[in-house]
Design a protein around this motif. Structure first.
Motif, PDB file in Angstrom:
ATOM      1  N   ARG A 571       0.840  -1.207   0.000  1.00 31.73           N
ATOM      2  CA  ARG A 571       0.000   0.000   0.000  1.00 31.73           C
ATOM      3  C   ARG A 571       0.867   1.246   0.000  1.00 31.73           C
ATOM      4  NH1 ARG A 571      -3.339   1.166   5.339  1.00 31.73           N
ATOM      5  NH2 ARG A 571      -1.178   1.462   6.023  1.00 31.73           N
ATOM      6  N   THR A 572       1.910   1.241   0.794  1.00 33.74           N
ATOM      7  CA  THR A 572       2.812   2.402   0.843  1.00 33.74           C
ATOM      8  C   THR A 572       3.440   2.643  -0.519  1.00 33.74           C
ATOM      9  OG1 THR A 572       3.275   1.937   3.167  1.00 33.74           O
ATOM     10  CG2 THR A 572       4.822   3.364   1.982  1.00 33.74           C
ATOM     11  N   VAL A 575       0.793   4.261  -2.747  1.00 35.08           N
ATOM     12  CA  VAL A 575       0.505   5.646  -2.401  1.00 35.08           C
ATOM     13  C   VAL A 575       1.671   6.559  -2.793  1.00 35.08           C
ATOM     14  CG1 VAL A 575       0.061   7.222  -0.472  1.00 35.08           C
ATOM     15  CG2 VAL A 575      -1.069   4.991  -0.560  1.00 35.08           C
ATOM     16  N   SER A 578       2.006   7.260  -6.407  1.00 37.70           N
ATOM     17  CA  SER A 578       0.925   8.070  -6.968  1.00 37.70           C
ATOM     18  C   SER A 578       1.113   9.552  -6.710  1.00 37.70           C
ATOM     19  CB  SER A 578      -0.424   7.620  -6.377  1.00 37.70           C
ATOM     20  OG  SER A 578      -0.658   6.257  -6.652  1.00 37.70           O
ATOM     21  N   LEU A 579       2.142   9.941  -5.939  1.00 36.63           N
ATOM     22  CA  LEU A 579       2.328  11.351  -5.609  1.00 36.63           C
ATOM     23  C   LEU A 579       2.621  12.166  -6.859  1.00 36.63           C
ATOM     24  CD1 LEU A 579       4.406  11.064  -2.291  1.00 36.63           C
ATOM     25  CD2 LEU A 579       1.956  11.516  -2.570  1.00 36.63           C
ATOM     26  N   LYS A 584      -4.613   6.158 -10.338  1.00 37.34           N
ATOM     27  CA  LYS A 584      -5.893   5.916  -9.676  1.00 37.34           C
ATOM     28  C   LYS A 584      -6.412   4.531  -9.997  1.00 37.34           C
ATOM     29  CE  LYS A 584      -8.819   9.173  -9.040  1.00 37.34           C
ATOM     30  NZ  LYS A 584      -9.831  10.254  -9.184  1.00 37.34           N
ATOM     31  N   VAL A 608      -5.813  -0.207   1.370  1.00 36.35           N
ATOM     32  CA  VAL A 608      -5.927   1.138   0.780  1.00 36.35           C
ATOM     33  C   VAL A 608      -7.213   1.816   1.232  1.00 36.35           C
ATOM     34  CG1 VAL A 608      -6.065   2.405  -1.398  1.00 36.35           C
ATOM     35  CG2 VAL A 608      -4.493   0.472  -1.191  1.00 36.35           C
ATOM     36  N   MET A 611      -7.309   4.314   4.012  1.00 35.74           N
ATOM     37  CA  MET A 611      -6.783   5.657   3.800  1.00 35.74           C
ATOM     38  C   MET A 611      -7.562   6.424   2.725  1.00 35.74           C
ATOM     39  SD  MET A 611      -2.714   4.720   3.800  1.00 35.74           S
ATOM     40  CE  MET A 611      -2.267   6.442   3.574  1.00 35.74           C
ATOM     41  N   GLU A 612      -8.109   5.698   1.745  1.00 33.04           N
ATOM     42  CA  GLU A 612      -8.789   6.349   0.630  1.00 33.04           C
ATOM     43  C   GLU A 612     -10.090   5.603   0.336  1.00 33.04           C
ATOM     44  OE1 GLU A 612      -4.662   7.550  -1.756  1.00 33.04           O
ATOM     45  OE2 GLU A 612      -5.966   5.934  -2.493  1.00 33.04           O
ATOM     46  N   THR A 614     -11.996   3.501  -1.773  1.00 25.83           N
ATOM     47  CA  THR A 614     -11.457   2.520  -2.711  1.00 25.83           C
ATOM     48  C   THR A 614     -12.569   1.619  -3.225  1.00 25.83           C
ATOM     49  OG1 THR A 614      -9.378   2.530  -1.498  1.00 25.83           O
ATOM     50  CG2 THR A 614      -9.738   0.700  -3.024  1.00 25.83           C
ATOM     51  N   GLU A 692     -11.409   7.463  -5.030  1.00 20.83           N
ATOM     52  CA  GLU A 692     -10.019   7.912  -5.070  1.00 20.83           C
ATOM     53  C   GLU A 692      -9.078   6.839  -5.644  1.00 20.83           C
ATOM     54  OE1 GLU A 692      -8.758  10.270  -1.499  1.00 20.83           O
ATOM     55  OE2 GLU A 692     -10.607   9.366  -0.693  1.00 20.83           O
ATOM     56  N   ARG A 693      -9.469   5.583  -5.459  1.00 20.62           N
ATOM     57  CA  ARG A 693      -8.620   4.499  -5.951  1.00 20.62           C
ATOM     58  C   ARG A 693      -9.505   3.347  -6.438  1.00 20.62           C
ATOM     59  NH1 ARG A 693      -3.354   5.692  -6.373  1.00 20.62           N
ATOM     60  NH2 ARG A 693      -3.367   6.366  -4.185  1.00 20.62           N
TER      61      ARG A 693
END
Length: 776
Positions: A571-572, A575, A578-579, A584, A608, A611-612, A614, A692-693
Motif C-alpha cells: 500500500r505504501t 501511495v 501516486s504522488l 488511480k 488502501v 486511507m482512501e 477505494t 479515489e482508488r
C-alpha cells in the motif's frame, strides 16, 4: 519510474533483461549454506554406514609364485617342429592362458581337497550378521505362507515349485504373487551335486587367480588372493606344480601321438608312391613314348619355317591384292581408264606404248594444220594413231590378265601355307599334351618319393631322441609362494573416506540440481535483475489458513501481523508512487492461476480503503470468487450485469468494512466482447470521479486475453508472481504480452514467499518488514 511503453521506446520488451548466462557462485553457495546441517548429517550417515559395512568385510591376502617359461627348441620332428613352439609372444600368451585353465584349477582343487575349505564350501561359510531377505519376508509374508514355509523346513523338503498358500477371496492376485516371490527369497537352496559343487569351486578359484607377466622377460608371477593366507600360498605353489606336471604329460603324449601318426602316414605315403610310379609306366606304354625331346624339337623347327613362309606369302598377297583391287574397279570404265592405274602406268611396256601413241597423236595434229582429213598423209597419220592405240589396248589387257593370275596364285599359296601351319600346330599340341602329362606324373613320383624319405628320416630321429626330449623341460620355479603377512584389501580407511566424499558430493550435487531445475523467482533482486521492474512488495506464505475466505480477510482481521505489514508495504508503494503520477486505476494480474493475485487484490484493497475511498472490481468474469469470499448473496449483480445493461452501477457495488466491491456478477458467455465494448471505458471514467482508488482483479495473462484489454484502460499494472514456483520464462512472456498491448506494467508483487525456508537457504528480502522480526 518512466513507462517503458512510449514513443521513445518502440520495443516494449527491450527493458526486460535476459538471464545472464554466467554462473553466479553466490547463488549456488547460499542454498548450500542453508542446507549445511543436512549435508553434514547425510555425509556422516553415509560414512558411518560405509564404515559399518567395511568392518564386516574379511581381509584378503595375496600369495605369489614366480615361474620362468623358456621355450628351448627340440630337435625332434620338424614339420616344422611338430610339437615345439618358437619363443614368441603368441607362445607366452598361450602359456599364460594355460595357467588359468579349468583343467589346472580342477587338479588343484582335487589335490588340496578345497571342496571342504570354508571359502569354497557353502555349508562352511559364515552366516551374515543381518539377513535382510529373511527380515523382509517375515514382515511382508502372509500367515498362511509362513505356516507352509515352517512345514517345509521341518520336513526338510523345500520345494519352490509348490503352490503358494491359498488366499481368501478378498485377497487379489497381487498378494499371491508377493508371497510366492518372498518365499523364493528365504527358501533354502537345493543341495548341489558333486559336479555342481566342483564347477562352483573351479569358478571361484579362477576368480582368485591372476597371471602377471613381467615385461621383456620370460618370467611370470602367479597371484592367488584368498582370505586364508596359508591356503593362498599353498594354492599358488600347487598351481605351479600342476602346470609343470601337465607340461611333462603333454610332451610325452605329444611324442606318442606324433610317432603313431607318422607310422600311419608312412604306410600311406609308401602306397601312394607305388601308385604314382605305376601310373607313370602305364602312361608311357599306352602312348608309346620313348623320347619326346627330339620330336618336339623337329616339330618346332618346321613350324617356325612355315610361319616365316606364311608371313611372306601374306605380305606378297597383300601387295598384289592392292593392284588387283585397283585394276578391278577401273576395268568397268574401259581400257583407257586403266592406263591411269599406278600398277599399269608403272609398267615399262605401257610406258613405251603410251609414248608411241602420243607421238602418233602429235604427228596427226601437226598435219591437220596443213592438210585436210582426206589427204593421204593425214590418212596415213590417222592409221598410225589407230595402230598405236590398238597396241596400247592389247598391252593393257595383257598386264591386267597378268595381275589377276598373280593374285589368284598368291591367294592359293597363302591358303596352302596356312593349312600346313595349322596341321603342324595340332600335331605339336598333341605332343605337348603328352609331354605335360608325362612331366606331371614324373613330378608326382618325385614328390611322393621325397615326402616318404622325409617322414622315414624324421620317424627314426623321433624314436632316437624321445628320452632326450622328455628330460629337456622348459618351466622352472624361481620363487615359491610364502605365507603373506598383511592383507592387500579391502583398504578400509580409503573406502570410508571415498564414501564420505562421494556422499558429500552427491548431496551437494542433488541440492544444486534441484535449485537449477526450480526456475522460479526466489528473491526481489532476482526479479528486478531479470525483469528490470521494481518489486512493490513481498507477501509471505501464510500457513494454517486453509480456507480461502479466511486468507481474503486476513488483513482486516489482523490475525497475522507479518502478512498485514507486508500488505501495508505494498500500500505504501502504491501511495508513494501516486504522488507524482495519476495511478488511480490499478490492475492486478498474474501469469497463471494459483499465484494468489485475487487474495493480494482483496487484502491490498482493504489496506488502501483504510486511507482512501477505494473500489475493488472483480474483472475475472470467467472464474469469479470474490463474492463468495466476502459472503455476498448468490446471484449478486456485478460487472457483467453493468456492461450488459441489466443493472446500473449503484446496484452492482457493495460495501464491506469500508471497502466498496463490484463483483463479477453473473458469468456471461462472452466476457471478452463485454470488455472490448466502449461501455467498459465509460464505466471506468464515471467510477474515477466517484472513488479515489480503483483496484481491478483480472484473469491470468497466459489463460485468457481479458487482462490485455483491461490493461489499456488503467494507469498502473501490478504483476503478481508466486515465489519459487512460476517459471521465469512464463513470467517474462506474460509481462511482455502486457507491454506489447500497451499496458503500463509498473511493478511486481512477489507472493507466497516462504521466509523461514529462504532464511535457511541464505536468501534475504529487502523491503520485507517482518524479515527482521519487528512484527513479533
Amino acid at each position: 519510474m518512466q513507462n517503458p511503453v512510449s514513443a521513445n521506446n518502440p520495443n516494449p520488451l527491450a527493458h526486460i533483461v535476459q538471464s545472464d548466462s554466467t554462473i553466479d557462485v553466490m547463488s549456488i553457495l547460499k542454498p548450500l549454506w542453508g542446507y549445511r546441517w543436512r549435508i553434514i548429517l547425510f555425509t556422516l550417515l553415509v560414512t558411518a554406514l560405509t564404515a559399518l559395512f567395511v568392518s564386516t568385510l574379511d581381509p584378503v591376502y595375496k600369495a605369489t609364485v614366480k615361474l620362468q617359461i623358456d621355450s628351448k627348441k627340440s630337435q625332434v620332428v620338424s614339420i616344422e617342429q611338430l610339437y615345439s613352439v618358437e619363443q614368441t609372444d603368441d607362445f607366452l600368451n598361450t602359456q599364460y592362458e594355460l595357467l588359468k585353465s579349468r583343467d589346472i584349477a580342477e587338479r588343484v582343487i582335487t589335490d588340496l581337497n578345497l571342496l571342504n575349505h570354508r571359502e569354497f564350501s557353502q555349508s562352511q561359510m559364515q552366516a551374515p550378521l543381518f539377513n535382510w531377505k529373511v527380515w523382509l519376508a517375515n514382515g511382508l509374508l502372509s500367515q498362511e505362507a509362513k505356516d507352509k514355509f515352517e512345514q517345509q523346513v521341518v520336513s526338510d523338503t523345500p520345494n519352490l515349485n509348490d503352490e503358494t498358500p491359498s488366499l481368501d477371496d478378498s485377497q487379489n492376485a497381487f498378494f499371491s504373487a508377493k508371497d510366492e516371490f518372498l518365499l523364493s527369497l528365504i527358501t533354502p537352496p537345493k543341495e548341489l551335486t558333486e559336479t555342481e559343487k566342483l564347477e562352483k569351486a573351479v569358478n571361484r578359484l579362477l576368480a582368485m587367480i591372476t597371471v602377471e607377466p613381467i615385461k621383456r622377460s620370460q618370467l611370470v608371477n602367479i597371484h592367488v588372493e584368498m582370505v586364508d593366507p596359508y591356503t593362498a600360498a599353498l594354492v599358488a605353489n600347487k598351481i605351479a606344480e600342476v602346470y609343470i606336471n601337465r607340461q611333462l604329460e603333454m610332451s610325452v603324449e605329444a611324442t606318442a601321438q606324433a610317432t603313431e601318426w607318422m607310422n600311419g602316414r608312412l604306410v600311406e605315403l609308401k602306397q601312394k608312391l607305388n601308385e604314382s610310379e605305376q601310373m607313370l609306366q602305364d602312361f608311357k606304354k599306352d602312348k608309346g613314348l620313348i623320347d619326346l625331346d627330339g620330336i618336339v624339337t623337329v616339330s618346332a623347327n618346321e613350324l617356325s619355317g612355315m610361319n616365316a613362309n606364311l608371313i611372306n606369302a601374306r605380305a606378297e598377297l597383300a601387295k598384289i591384292e592392292t593392284q588387283y583391287v585397283q585394276v578391278r574397279d577401273m576395268k568397268k570404265e574401259g581400257w583407257e581408264k586403266l592406263t591411269s592405274a599406278p600398277a599399269i602406268l608403272s609398267h615399262p611396256l605401257i610406258q613405251g606404248a603410251i609414248s608411241e601413241e602420243a607421238k602418233a597423236r602429235s604427228n596427226l595434229n601437226e598435219l591437220s594444220q596443213r592438210y585436210g582429213a582426206k589427204h593421204p598423209e593425214m590418212r596415213a597419220a590417222a592409221a598410225e594413231l589407230d595402230a598405236a592405240r590398238t597396241d596400247l589396248e592389247m598391252k593393257v589387257n595383257q598386264i591386267v590378265a597378268t595381275i589377276e593370275k598373280q593374285y589368284q596364285a598368291a591367294k592359293a599359296n597363302e591358303r596352302a601355307l596356312a593349312s600346313a601351319v595349322w596341321s603342324n600346330k595340332s600335331q605339336i599340341k598333341k605332343i605337348a599334351t603328352n609331354e605335360y602329362k608325362l612331366n606331371e606324373l614324373k613330378r608326382e613320383v618325385e614328390t611322393n618319393q621325397a615326402l616318404y624319405n622325409t617322414f622315414l628320416t624324421r620317424l627314426k630321429e623321433t624314436s632316437a631322441t624321445t628320452a632326450e626330449m622328455e628330460v629337456d623341460f622348459r618351466v622352472n620355479v624361481i620363487d615359491k609362494a610364502l605365507k603373506p603377512l598383511s592383507p592387500i584389501k579391502p583398504k578400509k580407511s580409503l573406502i570410508v573416506a571415498a564414501a564420505g566424499f562421494l556422499g558429500f558430493a552427491f548431496i551437494v550435487g542433488l541440492i544444486i540440481l534441484f535449485r537449477f531445475l526450480n526456475n522460479g523467482f526466489k528473491t526481489s533482486q532476482e526479479v528486478e535483475r531479470t525483469l528490470n521492474l521494481p518489486v512493490n512488495g513481498i507477501v509471505p506464505l501464510v500457513k494454517g489458513h486453509s480456507k480461502k475466505h479466511r486468507i481474503a480477510n486476513l488483513y482486516s482481521s489482523g490475525d497475522n501481523k507479518a502478512f498485514s505489514e507486508a500488505v501495508n508495504t505494498i500500500r505504501t508503494s502504491v501511495v508513494l508512487s501516486s504522488l507524482g503520477n495519476d495511478y488511480k486505476k490499478i490492475m492486478l494480474t498474474s501469469s497463471i492461476p494459483g499465484e494468489g493475485k485475487t487474495t493480494t487484490a482483496l487484502n491490498l484493497a482493504f489496506a488502501v480503503s483504510a486511507m482512501e475511498k477505494t473500489l475493488l472490481i472483480e474483472a475475472d468474469m470467467r472464474r469469479p470468487n470474490i463474492a463468495k469470499r466476502l459472503g455476498l448473496p448468490v446471484g449478486s449483480a456485478g460487472l457483467a450485469n453493468v456492461l450488459s445493461g441489466s443493472a446500473d452501477l449503484e446496484t452492482a457495488i457493495y460495501e464491506n468494512d469500508g471497502l466498496f466491491v463490484m463483483p463479477a456478477g453473473n458469468v456471461p458467455p462472452n466476457p471478452l466482447e463485454l470488455l472490448m465494448n466502449d461501455s467498459f471505458a465509460q464505466m471506468l471514467a464515471v467510477l474515477s470521479e466517484q472513488y479515489e482508488r480503483i483496484i481491478i482483479d483480472t484473469p491470468p495473462v497466459q489463460a485468457v486475453s481479458d487482462s490485455l484489454i483491461i490493461g489499456s484502460h488503467v494507469n498502473k499494472v501490478m504483476y503478481v508472481v508466486k515465489s519459487d514456483a512460476t517459471a521465469k520464462e512464463v513470467v517474462k512472456k506474460g509481462v511482455g504480452m502486457l507491454l506489447q498491448s500497451g499496458a503500463p506494467v509498473k511493478g511486481i508483487v512477489l507472493n507466497q514467499v516462504d521466509i523461514k525456508r529462504s532464511q535457511r537457504e541464505g536468501y534475504y528480502y529487502d523491503g520485507y518488514y517482518d524479515y527482521y522480526g519487528y512484527s513479533k
